[in-house]
Design an enzyme around this catalytic site. Structure first.
Site, PDB file in Angstrom:
ATOM      1  N   HIS A   1     -27.987 -29.257 -45.100  1.00 47.84           N
ATOM      2  CA  HIS A   1     -29.188 -28.540 -44.892  1.00 47.84           C
ATOM      3  C   HIS A   1     -28.860 -27.490 -43.870  1.00 47.84           C
ATOM      4  CE1 HIS A   1     -30.887 -32.055 -46.587  1.00 47.84           C
ATOM      5  NE2 HIS A   1     -30.732 -32.816 -45.567  1.00 47.84           N
TER       6      HIS A   1
ATOM      7  N   HIS B   1     -21.512 -41.145 -26.668  1.00 46.22           N
ATOM      8  CA  HIS B   1     -21.239 -42.312 -27.790  1.00 46.22           C
ATOM      9  C   HIS B   1     -22.215 -42.397 -28.749  1.00 46.22           C
ATOM     10  CE1 HIS B   1     -24.375 -44.593 -26.226  1.00 46.22           C
ATOM     11  NE2 HIS B   1     -24.298 -44.317 -25.042  1.00 46.22           N
TER      12      HIS B   1
END
Ligand SMILES: [Ca+2]
Ligand SMILES: [Ca+2]
Length: 393
Positions: free
Chosen positions: A171, A125
């Site tokens: 990135h 979660h």
């Protein structure tokens, strides 16, 4: 006229009744090949297990035990021999839960002594950060600052670019090196990404250990997550492939978009399916006729390996026999997940969902296997399954 409508009615009932399926031609041929006078004994069955199922460690005693256990399960069938298979028992065994596509025996079998950063970690979660500077700034600076402060779990926002479900990753290169020694957690930004469009594979192929998803959502991302963590005995930790843990001799890093040679080709046959008749209301798919199923089979993995293929639609059949074969050339089989879905064709509205599953290719057993399907939320159906075959060529 009255006679004709009676006939139609009769046909209709007969088709509805056709829920127990006959062995496909391939299975009949294999039975012929591995039996004598309609009898498959332990020796025949052992040859079948070794030659067709590629089970190299099995003994004659094991083969005999499998036969006897299978026959015990099938005691309601009119089978008179307790120690040998006839065609029907052989087919029932192949299409039973005793013949799954993933091995149940090795349990946790990855090296579990490596640093935590060498594992994908089942991340169930997410927690949404508000005002997260990382999401609005595409520079490494905030990450470096966070690292300098001693942070070892980094959260990055990812969101879709203009092409459908593709996700922009921040990135890429930096990302990769970082994950060799540190823990990276990525999650879908709830407000921007419908969880069904979120592709956890992008995080994994960049080495992120924790790829989180929205528990409330279900759809492809959840299916991939379930599939990924079926590996390594389902323990919730999956060792990352070696190429994500090392840099090359010239300090080069793994580039998921690079064009790599094909390492292996996964050949998938999808023979037939059954079980919907028992797990769904008889009017669930079509109110006035049996369902019209088709299957989708494909790969989730690096972009070069990602693919999804489709069988033809078989009209009005609770136990469709597609008998189709697909090939998936894989450049990075270590990261590939096999996706399997069944849908029911509707001309006028959205197709009905008929089940799905996702399996780690690295742990797929070769040969003919019974593949249980699950609901959208990932709960396994009692009876719905497909008879399939997997080979690596
Ligand atoms: Ca329908
Ligand atoms: Ca129909």
């Amino acid at each position: 006229m009255s006679k004709q409508s009676y006939k139609v009615c009769f046909c209709f009932r007969r088709r509805f009744g056709l829920t127990v399926s006959e062995a496909p031609q391939t299975i009949k041929k294999l039975f012929e090949q591995y039996s004598e006078n309609g009898i498959m004994n332990a020796d025949h069955f052992l040859s079948f297990l070794v030659e067709e199922q590629k089970e190299d460690k099995v003994t004659k005693e094991d083969a005999q035990t499998v036969i006897e256990n299978a026959l015990r399960e099938l005691r309601h069938l009119p089978i008179f021999h307790r120690k040998v298979f006839n065609l029907e028992a052989f087919f029932k065994y192949l299409f039973s839960d005793s013949n799954p596509p993933l091995s149940t025996s090795p349990g946790v079998h990855h090296d579990m002594t490596a640093p935590l950063s060498h594992y994908y970690i089942y991340t169930g979660h997410n927690s949404y950060l508000t005002g997260n500077q990382l999401s609005s700034d595409c520079s490494d600076v905030p990450i470096i600052h966070a690292l300098q402060r001693g942070v070892r779990v980094i959260e990055l926002d990812i969101w879709p670019n203009s092409t459908k479900d593709n996700v922009e990753v921040l990135h890429g290169r930096y990302y990769y090196r970082f994950t060799q020694r540190n823990i990276l957690r990525v999650y879908p930004k709830g407000t921007r990404v419908d969880s069904s469009n979120y592709n956890p594979m992008i995080g994994w192929m960049h080495g992120a250990q924790m790829v989180a998803f929205n528990m409330q959502g279900y759809g492809r991302s959840l299916w991939l997550m379930h599939g990924m963590f079926k590996a390594n005995g389902g323990c919730g930790y999956v060792k990352k492939p070696e190429f994500l843990l090392k840099t090359g001799p010239h300090n080069e890093v793994f580039d998921p978009k690079a064009k790599l040679p094909v390492k292996t080709t996964l050949k998938v046959s999808i023979y037939m399916g059954e079980g919907w008749y028992y797990d769904f209301k008889h009017t669930h798919f079509d109110a006035y006729s049996p369902p019209d199923f088709y299957a989708r089979v494909g790969i989730a993995g690096v972009p070069a390996d990602t693919d999804m293929k489709k069988t033809r639609t078989l009209e009005d059949n609770w136990a469709p026999s597609w008998n189709e074969e697909f090939q998936f050339p894989l450049t990075v089989p270590e990261l590939a997940l096999l996706r399997i879905e069944v849908h029911e064709y509707d001309m006028s509205e959205k197709d009905d969902f008929g089940g799905q599953t996702c399996l780690p290719v690295s742990e797929l057993k070769k040969g003919i296997r019974a593949v249980s399907l699950s609901s959208r939320k990932g709960d396994q159906y009692n009876s719905v399954k497909l008879l399939m075959r997997f080979d690596f060529v």
